[in-house]
Design a protein around this motif. Structure first.
Motif, mmCIF file in Angstrom:
data_model
loop_
_atom_site.group_PDB
_atom_site.id
_atom_site.type_symbol
_atom_site.label_atom_id
_atom_site.label_comp_id
_atom_site.label_asym_id
_atom_site.label_seq_id
_atom_site.Cartn_x
_atom_site.Cartn_y
_atom_site.Cartn_z
ATOM 1 N N GLN A 102 32.588 32.754 80.506
ATOM 2 C CA GLN A 102 32.696 34.279 80.148
ATOM 3 C C GLN A 102 33.015 34.685 79.217
ATOM 4 O OE1 GLN A 102 34.556 36.563 83.663
ATOM 5 N NE2 GLN A 102 34.044 34.666 85.238
ATOM 6 N N TYR A 103 32.073 35.818 78.564
ATOM 7 C CA TYR A 103 32.326 36.370 77.195
ATOM 8 C C TYR A 103 32.612 37.820 77.399
ATOM 9 C CZ TYR A 103 30.356 31.852 75.635
ATOM 10 O OH TYR A 103 30.048 30.456 75.350
ATOM 11 N N PHE A 104 33.583 38.123 76.837
ATOM 12 C CA PHE A 104 34.268 39.564 77.153
ATOM 13 C C PHE A 104 34.041 40.566 75.839
ATOM 14 C CE2 PHE A 104 37.065 39.130 80.699
ATOM 15 C CZ PHE A 104 37.187 37.679 81.121
ATOM 16 N N GLY A 105 33.979 41.492 76.183
ATOM 17 C CA GLY A 105 33.714 42.882 75.403
ATOM 18 C C GLY A 105 35.084 43.223 74.955
ATOM 19 N N ALA A 106 35.390 44.254 74.051
ATOM 20 C CA ALA A 106 36.443 44.693 73.555
ATOM 21 C C ALA A 106 37.080 45.603 74.405
ATOM 22 C CB ALA A 106 36.238 45.253 71.937
ATOM 23 N N GLY A 107 36.501 46.069 75.544
ATOM 24 C CA GLY A 107 37.350 46.972 76.407
ATOM 25 C C GLY A 107 37.151 48.382 76.117
ATOM 26 N N TRP B 36 42.145 28.706 78.628
ATOM 27 C CA TRP B 36 42.841 29.669 77.667
ATOM 28 C C TRP B 36 42.143 30.654 76.813
ATOM 29 C CZ3 TRP B 36 48.030 30.095 77.905
ATOM 30 C CH2 TRP B 36 49.039 29.152 78.577
ATOM 31 N N TYR B 37 42.579 31.789 77.054
ATOM 32 C CA TYR B 37 41.736 32.948 76.443
ATOM 33 C C TYR B 37 43.097 33.524 75.302
ATOM 34 C CZ TYR B 37 37.413 33.285 79.125
ATOM 35 O OH TYR B 37 36.077 33.185 79.579
ATOM 36 N N LYS B 38 42.494 33.899 74.281
ATOM 37 C CA LYS B 38 43.180 34.778 73.277
ATOM 38 C C LYS B 38 42.969 36.115 73.415
ATOM 39 C CE LYS B 38 43.711 34.740 68.268
ATOM 40 N NZ LYS B 38 43.305 33.975 67.061
ATOM 41 N N GLN B 39 43.906 37.038 73.410
ATOM 42 C CA GLN B 39 43.692 38.621 73.331
ATOM 43 C C GLN B 39 44.449 39.143 72.139
ATOM 44 O OE1 GLN B 39 44.491 41.115 76.572
ATOM 45 N NE2 GLN B 39 42.627 42.016 76.373
ATOM 46 N N PRO B 40 43.926 39.246 71.091
ATOM 47 C CA PRO B 40 44.520 39.766 69.849
ATOM 48 C C PRO B 40 44.501 41.539 69.947
ATOM 49 C CG PRO B 40 42.185 39.395 69.432
ATOM 50 C CD PRO B 40 42.311 38.757 70.483
ATOM 51 N N PRO B 41 45.332 42.309 69.056
ATOM 52 C CA PRO B 41 45.480 43.554 69.531
ATOM 53 C C PRO B 41 44.216 44.436 69.428
ATOM 54 C CG PRO B 41 47.079 42.802 67.786
ATOM 55 C CD PRO B 41 45.913 41.452 68.025
ATOM 56 N N SER B 42 42.937 43.994 68.856
ATOM 57 C CA SER B 42 41.591 44.505 69.116
ATOM 58 C C SER B 42 41.436 44.387 70.495
ATOM 59 C CB SER B 42 40.707 43.727 68.094
ATOM 60 O OG SER B 42 40.517 42.183 68.641
ATOM 61 N N SER B 82 50.426 26.441 63.047
ATOM 62 C CA SER B 82 50.101 27.888 63.495
ATOM 63 C C SER B 82 50.052 28.868 62.265
ATOM 64 C CB SER B 82 51.502 28.526 64.196
ATOM 65 O OG SER B 82 51.898 27.687 65.263
ATOM 66 N N GLN B 83 49.057 29.836 62.523
ATOM 67 C CA GLN B 83 48.563 30.513 61.572
ATOM 68 C C GLN B 83 48.892 32.171 61.763
ATOM 69 O OE1 GLN B 83 44.546 29.756 60.665
ATOM 70 N NE2 GLN B 83 44.855 27.663 60.153
ATOM 71 N N LEU B 84 49.063 32.953 60.918
ATOM 72 C CA LEU B 84 49.311 34.299 61.277
ATOM 73 C C LEU B 84 48.364 35.048 62.320
ATOM 74 C CD1 LEU B 84 50.531 35.667 58.122
ATOM 75 C CD2 LEU B 84 51.961 34.858 59.520
ATOM 76 N N GLY B 85 47.112 34.574 61.900
ATOM 77 C CA GLY B 85 46.032 35.037 62.863
ATOM 78 C C GLY B 85 46.060 34.560 64.269
ATOM 79 N N ASP B 86 46.943 33.533 64.582
ATOM 80 C CA ASP B 86 47.005 33.349 66.111
ATOM 81 C C ASP B 86 48.053 34.276 66.968
ATOM 82 O OD1 ASP B 86 47.531 29.840 64.912
ATOM 83 O OD2 ASP B 86 45.541 30.828 65.462
ATOM 84 N N THR B 87 48.543 35.239 66.203
ATOM 85 C CA THR B 87 49.509 36.341 66.827
ATOM 86 C C THR B 87 48.507 37.000 67.829
ATOM 87 O OG1 THR B 87 51.010 36.453 65.178
ATOM 88 C CG2 THR B 87 50.700 38.461 66.617
ATOM 89 N N ALA B 88 48.961 36.883 68.974
ATOM 90 C CA ALA B 88 48.031 37.491 70.284
ATOM 91 C C ALA B 88 48.472 37.118 71.391
ATOM 92 C CB ALA B 88 46.560 36.967 70.107
ATOM 93 N N MET B 89 48.055 37.707 72.690
ATOM 94 C CA MET B 89 48.454 37.467 73.950
ATOM 95 C C MET B 89 47.472 36.445 74.384
ATOM 96 S SD MET B 89 50.694 39.382 75.587
ATOM 97 C CE MET B 89 50.373 39.192 77.295
ATOM 98 N N TYR B 90 48.213 35.504 75.097
ATOM 99 C CA TYR B 90 47.477 34.108 75.447
ATOM 100 C C TYR B 90 47.202 34.043 76.989
ATOM 101 C CZ TYR B 90 46.978 32.679 70.835
ATOM 102 O OH TYR B 90 46.656 32.262 69.389
ATOM 103 N N PHE B 91 46.258 33.978 77.611
ATOM 104 C CA PHE B 91 45.983 34.052 79.177
ATOM 105 C C PHE B 91 45.547 32.805 79.459
ATOM 106 C CE2 PHE B 91 47.109 38.296 80.105
ATOM 107 C CZ PHE B 91 46.724 38.956 78.767
ATOM 108 N N CYS B 92 46.255 32.211 80.655
ATOM 109 C CA CYS B 92 45.606 30.901 81.028
ATOM 110 C C CYS B 92 45.018 31.419 82.279
ATOM 111 C CB CYS B 92 46.910 30.163 81.616
ATOM 112 S SG CYS B 92 46.388 28.625 82.612
ATOM 113 N N ALA B 93 43.665 30.675 82.759
ATOM 114 C CA ALA B 93 42.750 31.352 83.821
ATOM 115 C C ALA B 93 42.223 30.105 84.324
ATOM 116 C CB ALA B 93 41.736 32.162 82.934
ATOM 117 N N PHE B 94 41.782 30.316 85.580
ATOM 118 C CA PHE B 94 41.446 29.423 86.589
ATOM 119 C C PHE B 94 40.267 29.828 87.330
ATOM 120 C CE2 PHE B 94 42.042 26.268 90.219
ATOM 121 C CZ PHE B 94 41.382 26.792 91.160
#
Lengths: 113, 114
Positions: A102-107, B36-42, B82-94
Motif C-alpha cells: 500500500q502506498y499512501f498519500g500525505a493525508g 515497517w512504515y516511516k511517517q515524517p512530519p510531512s 542513523s541520519q537526521l532525515g531518519d527522524t520520524a514516526m515509525y509504524f510496524c504493520a501486519f
C-alpha cells in the motif's frame, strides 16, 4: 510516476458542517483505502475499494460518513455533519492488487472547532 | 484478531549510531506479511521494509534491516548509521495473507540528534 494525491492538506471547519476529502490513487492501482489516524495512533481502516466497489466498509460510521469511487479511479470521503471527535488525519492509500504493498498519500488534517 | 504492539513510544539516537525499534504481533496464521512504515512530519507514510513470513531470511534495504523471529512473533527494525532525515514516526504493520486489512501498531517516535 506520481504518487497518491490527496486534497486538501488541511481543513478547518465548525462542528455540524459538512466536509469532503479527495484522493487520486496511483495510476493503474485497483485497490483504494481510506484510513483514519488519530493523534498518537496508527492508521485504522475506514473503507476499502476494489475498483468502484466498496468491499470492506465495516469500520465506516455510516450515520455521518460516506464515500464513493466513481469510475474506479478518484475517490471522495465525506463527513456530514462533522463532530469535534472527527478531528484527525485522513489518509488515502492505493495498491496494485488487494494483497499488494500500500502506498499512501500525505493525508488531510481535519480540525473541527 | 491480529494485534501489533510497539512498546517504545519514543526513542532517540545520535547521528551515525545504530538504533533498534521493537515490534511484536499476535496471529494464529502462518501466511502473513510484516512491514515497517516511516511517517515524517510531512505525514506521508513511506514504506521502509517488507518481510514475508514464509521467508526465513531477514529483509534488508540499505541501512535498514529487520530481525524477524517468527516463533517469538517479533519483528524489530534496525537502523544503521542513523541520519537526521531518519527522524520520524515509525509504524510496524501486519497483513494476513488472503486478507486486505493492514493492522498498524501505535508507532515509535524516533529522534536522531546531531
Amino acid at each position: 510516476e506520481a504518487g497518491v494525491v490527496q486534497s486538501p492538506r488541511y481543513k478547518i471547519i465548525e462542528k455540524k458542517q459538512p466536509v469532503a476529502f479527495w484522493c487520486n490513487p496511483i495510476s493503474g492501482h485497483n485497490t483504494l483505502y481510506w484510513y483514519l489516524q488519530n493523534l498518537g495512533q496508527g492508521p485504522e481502516l475506514l473503507i476499502r475499494y476494489e475498483n468502484e466497489e466498496a468491499v470492506d466498509d465495516s469500520q465506516l460510521p455510516k450515520d455521518r460518513f460516506s464515500a464513493e469511487r466513481l469510475k474506479g479511479v478518484d475517490s471522495t470521503l465525506k463527513i456530514q455533519p462533522a463532530e469535534l471527535g472527527d478531528s484527525a488525519v485522513y489518509l488515502c492509500a492505493s495498491s496494485l492488487t488487494s494483497a499488494g504493498i500500500q502506498y499512501f498519500g500525505a493525508g488531510t488534517r481535519l480540525s473541527v472547532l | 484478531a491480529q494485534t501489533v504492539t510497539q512498546s517504545q513510544p519514543e526513542m532517540s539516537v545520535q547521528e551515525a549510531e545504530t538504533v533498534t525499534l521493537s515490534c511484536t504481533y499476535d496471529t494464529s496464521e502462518n501466511n502473513y506479511y510484516l512491514f515497517w512504515y516511516k511517517q515524517p512530519p510531512s505525514r506521508q507514510m513511506i514504506l521502509v521494509i517488507r518481510q514475508e513470513a514464509y521467508k526465513q531470511q531477514n529483509a534488508t534495504e540499505n541501512r535498514f534491516s529487520v530481525n524477524f523471529q517468527k516463533a517469538a512473533k517479533s519483528f524489530s527494525l534496525k537502523i544503521s548509521d542513523s541520519q537526521l532525515g531518519d527522524t520520524a514516526m515509525y509504524f510496524c504493520a501486519f497483513i494476513q495473507g488472503g486478507s486486505e486489512k493492514l493492522v498498524f501498531g501505535k508507532g515509535t517516535k524516533l529522534t536522531v540528534n546531531p
